[in-house]
Design a protein around this motif. Structure first.
Motif, PDB file in Angstrom:
ATOM      1  N   LEU A  87      -6.772  -5.145 -34.519  1.00  0.00           N
ATOM      2  CA  LEU A  87      -6.529  -3.748 -34.874  1.00  0.00           C
ATOM      3  C   LEU A  87      -7.826  -3.043 -35.214  1.00  0.00           C
ATOM      4  O   LEU A  87      -8.028  -1.882 -34.873  1.00  0.00           O
ATOM      5  CB  LEU A  87      -5.550  -3.667 -36.057  1.00  0.00           C
ATOM      6  CG  LEU A  87      -4.119  -4.116 -35.734  1.00  0.00           C
ATOM      7  CD1 LEU A  87      -3.290  -4.198 -37.009  1.00  0.00           C
ATOM      8  CD2 LEU A  87      -3.464  -3.180 -34.723  1.00  0.00           C
ATOM      9  N   ARG A  88      -8.720  -3.767 -35.870  1.00  0.00           N
ATOM     10  CA  ARG A  88      -9.987  -3.145 -36.262  1.00  0.00           C
ATOM     11  C   ARG A  88     -10.991  -3.113 -35.107  1.00  0.00           C
ATOM     12  O   ARG A  88     -11.539  -2.081 -34.770  1.00  0.00           O
ATOM     13  CB  ARG A  88     -10.565  -3.894 -37.473  1.00  0.00           C
ATOM     14  CG  ARG A  88     -11.909  -3.398 -37.947  1.00  0.00           C
ATOM     15  CD  ARG A  88     -11.855  -1.957 -38.440  1.00  0.00           C
ATOM     16  NE  ARG A  88     -13.161  -1.313 -38.260  1.00  0.00           N
ATOM     17  CZ  ARG A  88     -13.355  -0.141 -37.687  1.00  0.00           C
ATOM     18  NH1 ARG A  88     -12.344   0.560 -37.259  1.00  0.00           N
ATOM     19  NH2 ARG A  88     -14.555   0.342 -37.537  1.00  0.00           N
ATOM     20  N   GLU A  89     -11.248  -4.256 -34.478  1.00  0.00           N
ATOM     21  CA  GLU A  89     -12.341  -4.334 -33.503  1.00  0.00           C
ATOM     22  C   GLU A  89     -11.931  -3.830 -32.118  1.00  0.00           C
ATOM     23  O   GLU A  89     -12.735  -3.269 -31.402  1.00  0.00           O
ATOM     24  CB  GLU A  89     -12.873  -5.767 -33.400  1.00  0.00           C
ATOM     25  CG  GLU A  89     -13.497  -6.302 -34.686  1.00  0.00           C
ATOM     26  CD  GLU A  89     -14.800  -5.595 -35.056  1.00  0.00           C
ATOM     27  OE1 GLU A  89     -15.312  -4.791 -34.257  1.00  0.00           O
ATOM     28  OE2 GLU A  89     -15.305  -5.844 -36.167  1.00  0.00           O
ATOM     29  N   MET A  90     -10.696  -4.076 -31.711  1.00  0.00           N
ATOM     30  CA  MET A  90     -10.307  -3.640 -30.376  1.00  0.00           C
ATOM     31  C   MET A  90      -9.638  -2.272 -30.391  1.00  0.00           C
ATOM     32  O   MET A  90      -9.929  -1.427 -29.560  1.00  0.00           O
ATOM     33  CB  MET A  90      -9.406  -4.676 -29.702  1.00  0.00           C
ATOM     34  CG  MET A  90     -10.157  -5.947 -29.366  1.00  0.00           C
ATOM     35  SD  MET A  90      -9.164  -7.132 -28.430  1.00  0.00           S
ATOM     36  CE  MET A  90      -9.560  -6.684 -26.759  1.00  0.00           C
ATOM     37  N   GLU A  91      -8.735  -2.063 -31.330  1.00  0.00           N
ATOM     38  CA  GLU A  91      -8.052  -0.763 -31.373  1.00  0.00           C
ATOM     39  C   GLU A  91      -8.828   0.256 -32.203  1.00  0.00           C
ATOM     40  O   GLU A  91      -8.535   1.448 -32.178  1.00  0.00           O
ATOM     41  CB  GLU A  91      -6.636  -0.923 -31.924  1.00  0.00           C
ATOM     42  CG  GLU A  91      -5.739  -1.834 -31.088  1.00  0.00           C
ATOM     43  CD  GLU A  91      -5.762  -1.507 -29.609  1.00  0.00           C
ATOM     44  OE1 GLU A  91      -5.870  -0.306 -29.270  1.00  0.00           O
ATOM     45  OE2 GLU A  91      -5.693  -2.428 -28.790  1.00  0.00           O
TER      46      GLU A  91
ATOM     47  N   ALA B 159     -24.997 -10.081 -38.929  1.00  0.00           N
ATOM     48  CA  ALA B 159     -23.980 -11.020 -38.453  1.00  0.00           C
ATOM     49  C   ALA B 159     -22.696 -10.284 -38.070  1.00  0.00           C
ATOM     50  O   ALA B 159     -22.047 -10.607 -37.074  1.00  0.00           O
ATOM     51  CB  ALA B 159     -23.690 -12.070 -39.529  1.00  0.00           C
ATOM     52  N   LEU B 160     -22.346  -9.289 -38.874  1.00  0.00           N
ATOM     53  CA  LEU B 160     -21.153  -8.494 -38.545  1.00  0.00           C
ATOM     54  C   LEU B 160     -21.331  -7.799 -37.200  1.00  0.00           C
ATOM     55  O   LEU B 160     -20.427  -7.760 -36.367  1.00  0.00           O
ATOM     56  CB  LEU B 160     -20.897  -7.446 -39.639  1.00  0.00           C
ATOM     57  CG  LEU B 160     -20.383  -7.971 -40.982  1.00  0.00           C
ATOM     58  CD1 LEU B 160     -20.431  -6.867 -42.044  1.00  0.00           C
ATOM     59  CD2 LEU B 160     -18.974  -8.517 -40.850  1.00  0.00           C
TER      60      LEU B 160
ATOM     61  N   ARG C 122     -19.256  -8.261 -33.608  1.00  0.00           N
ATOM     62  CA  ARG C 122     -18.641  -7.124 -32.912  1.00  0.00           C
ATOM     63  C   ARG C 122     -19.150  -7.036 -31.470  1.00  0.00           C
ATOM     64  O   ARG C 122     -18.365  -6.858 -30.537  1.00  0.00           O
ATOM     65  CB  ARG C 122     -18.935  -5.821 -33.661  1.00  0.00           C
ATOM     66  CG  ARG C 122     -18.427  -4.586 -32.942  1.00  0.00           C
ATOM     67  CD  ARG C 122     -18.445  -3.364 -33.830  1.00  0.00           C
ATOM     68  NE  ARG C 122     -17.454  -3.485 -34.904  1.00  0.00           N
ATOM     69  CZ  ARG C 122     -17.357  -2.640 -35.937  1.00  0.00           C
ATOM     70  NH1 ARG C 122     -18.209  -1.624 -36.038  1.00  0.00           N
ATOM     71  NH2 ARG C 122     -16.438  -2.808 -36.858  1.00  0.00           N
ATOM     72  N   ASP C 123     -20.465  -7.194 -31.297  1.00  0.00           N
ATOM     73  CA  ASP C 123     -21.040  -7.125 -29.941  1.00  0.00           C
ATOM     74  C   ASP C 123     -20.453  -8.209 -29.046  1.00  0.00           C
ATOM     75  O   ASP C 123     -20.093  -7.971 -27.904  1.00  0.00           O
ATOM     76  CB  ASP C 123     -22.564  -7.275 -29.996  1.00  0.00           C
ATOM     77  CG  ASP C 123     -23.221  -6.088 -30.686  1.00  0.00           C
ATOM     78  OD1 ASP C 123     -22.547  -5.047 -30.850  1.00  0.00           O
ATOM     79  OD2 ASP C 123     -24.401  -6.212 -31.084  1.00  0.00           O
TER      80      ASP C 123
END
Ligand SMILES: [Zn+2]
Lengths: 188, 263
Positions: free
Chosen positions: A145-149, B42-43, B47-48
């Motif tokens: 939900l956070r990273e993709m949406e 690191a975060l 994400r990348d």
């Protein structure tokens, strides 16, 4: 479902369907992606999204403006939860202790995943996708939900119906689990 | 900003959840603190990597085709859309809840769900209760306040819900109070007391008198079953309550009776 014999007739329903289509079809891929990641199966994901769509039409009146995508994803998610409870059949839901334990320890991959599914992962996605798929559902979900949406904390809190503080702590924990697993895999 | 505060704010900062002033303070700290800088990197790396290598599924054409098929009509006539709601200011509540660690239950101003009296309000009510219970057991924690002391649990709800839960000790009957949470039934925040009986969790929803579907008399005496769960309705003193559990229906009815009798 029973065809309506209500006096509001088919037009009211048609209106409702077109309104829901306008609201949710732009976010159909988001819904499918979320469920596909939660349910691990194309057929199940399609069935769940289809059922969610019917529910959205049924609950059309509960949309009172605001973020249509978050509203729709909330319906999709609750349809998924219902599906899980049906799929597990007579098996009792997780007890509190099991649930607490699941949050405290790394869990193995969902036992429901087939060998074909695992082979598929090794071919077309790298290990991070595999590790994500192996996270316990509640943690996998919040990362998606956070990273993709790219939903905000507030939107996720509304969707999961938990306080924002819980979103923050669960997200932090999910990232930590994924990072650790990732680091171990790279090291190994 | 000290390192302890900054490290708590790193992820909200990374996720763009901070107001500009707070974000600037966090960034200033990161510039001077190797630990926090490493954490932030690191975060970003995670994400990348996710963007690069985690596949995004798209809805198959067969699903799109299915959605185009005619839908049998159901439910009440469409109500006019109300004006758009706005999300509350994002950061203020987060900062307060985080730093004071008092966020529990300070939840949502609204939710989605079946609105208004539906064709079978009692059925929607049962549906809501079952969903809430399943959601709670599926979550990493189904209690917001963890305490077996009813004198701690009851005051915790003050100001969070319309109807205060009764403080009833049923440990002698084998039902141990483990805590409580705030949950949603329809559009209302309600108190849920969480009991355990052996390995089974019992959610006791304490509902306002005018909850749609509340008066459905079907379940007053025995239990009803939905999705493999038992539900029992009891009046407890001057409040209405529904218990939901994976206990068998007789045992849950016994819980309900103990509850009603204890008051
Ligand atoms: Zn620092």
């Amino acid at each position: 479902m029973i065809p309506s014999s209500r006096s509001d007739g088919p037009n009211a329903t048609d209106d409702k369907v077109s309104r829901i289509e306008a609201l949710v079809l732009p976010h159909l891929d988001a819904a499918y992606n979320l469920v596909r990641w939660l349910a691990h199966s194309e057929q199940d994901a399609a069935d769940i999204v289809h059922e969610a769509f019917l529910r959205a039409v049924r609950y059309a009146d509960s949309f009172q403006g605001g973020n249509a995508r978050a509203w729709w994803l909330a319906i999709v998610r609750s349809t998924y939860l219902t599906w899980v409870s049906k799929a597990t059949g007579s098996r009792a839901p997780l007890s509190l202790e099991e649930v607490t334990k699941a949050g405290d320890e790394d869990q193995p991959a969902d036992p429901g995943r087939s060998p074909e599914e695992l082979a598929h992962w090794s071919q077309c996605a790298d290990m991070l996708a595999e590790l994500l798929a192996a996270l316990p559902t509640g943690f996998r979900e919040i990362i998606l939900l956070r990273e993709m949406e790219e939903l905000s904390y507030r939107e996720i809190a509304d969707l999961l119906q938990v306080p924002v503080g819980t979103v923050m702590s669960r997200l932090a924990r999910a990232r930590e689990m994924l990072r650790r697993a990732w680091a171990e895999r790279r090291a190994g | 900003m000290d390192c302890r505060t900054a490290s708590m704010l790193l992820q909200p900062c990374f996720d763009g959840e901070l107001d500009e002033g707070t974000a600037a303070s966090v960034r200033a700290h990161i510039a001077a603190c190797a630990d926090c800088a490493r954490e932030m990197a690191a975060l970003q790396a995670l994400r990348d990597a996710m963007k690069r290598s985690v596949p995004r599924y798209t809805a198959p054409q067969s699903l799109r085709d299915r959605l185009k098929q005619p839908i049998p009509s159901a439910g009440p006539a469409a109500a006019p859309l109300r004006p758009a709601r706005r999300f509350p200011p994002p950061w203020l509540a987060i900062a307060a809840s985080l730093l004071l660690a008092a966020s529990l239950g300070a939840g949502l101003a609204w939710r989605w769900g079946p609105a208004g009296p539906a064709p079978a309000a009692s059925e929607l009510l049962l549906h809501d209760l079952v969903s809430s219970h399943l959601r709670a057991v599926a979550a990493s924690s189904s209690v917001d306040v963890l305490s077996s002391d009813r004198h701690t649990v009851r005051p915790w709800f003050a100001g969070k819900v319309e109807v205060a839960p009764p403080a009833i000790d049923l440990s002698a009957q084998g039902f141990e109070l483990v805590g409580g949470r705030v949950d949603y039934v329809g559009a209302r925040r309600v108190a849920v007391l969480v009991y355990k009986h052996g390995q089974h969790v019992i959610d006791l929803f304490v509902l306002p008198e005018d909850t749609p579907g509340m008066t459905g008399g079907e379940a007053t005496a025995g239990a009803v079953m939905r999705q493999g769960l038992s539900l029992v309705h009891r009046r407890v003193g001057d409040v209405q309550a529904w218990a939901v559990s994976d206990l068998d229906s007789k045992e849950l009815a016994a819980f309900g009776d103990a509850l009603a009798g204890a008051h």
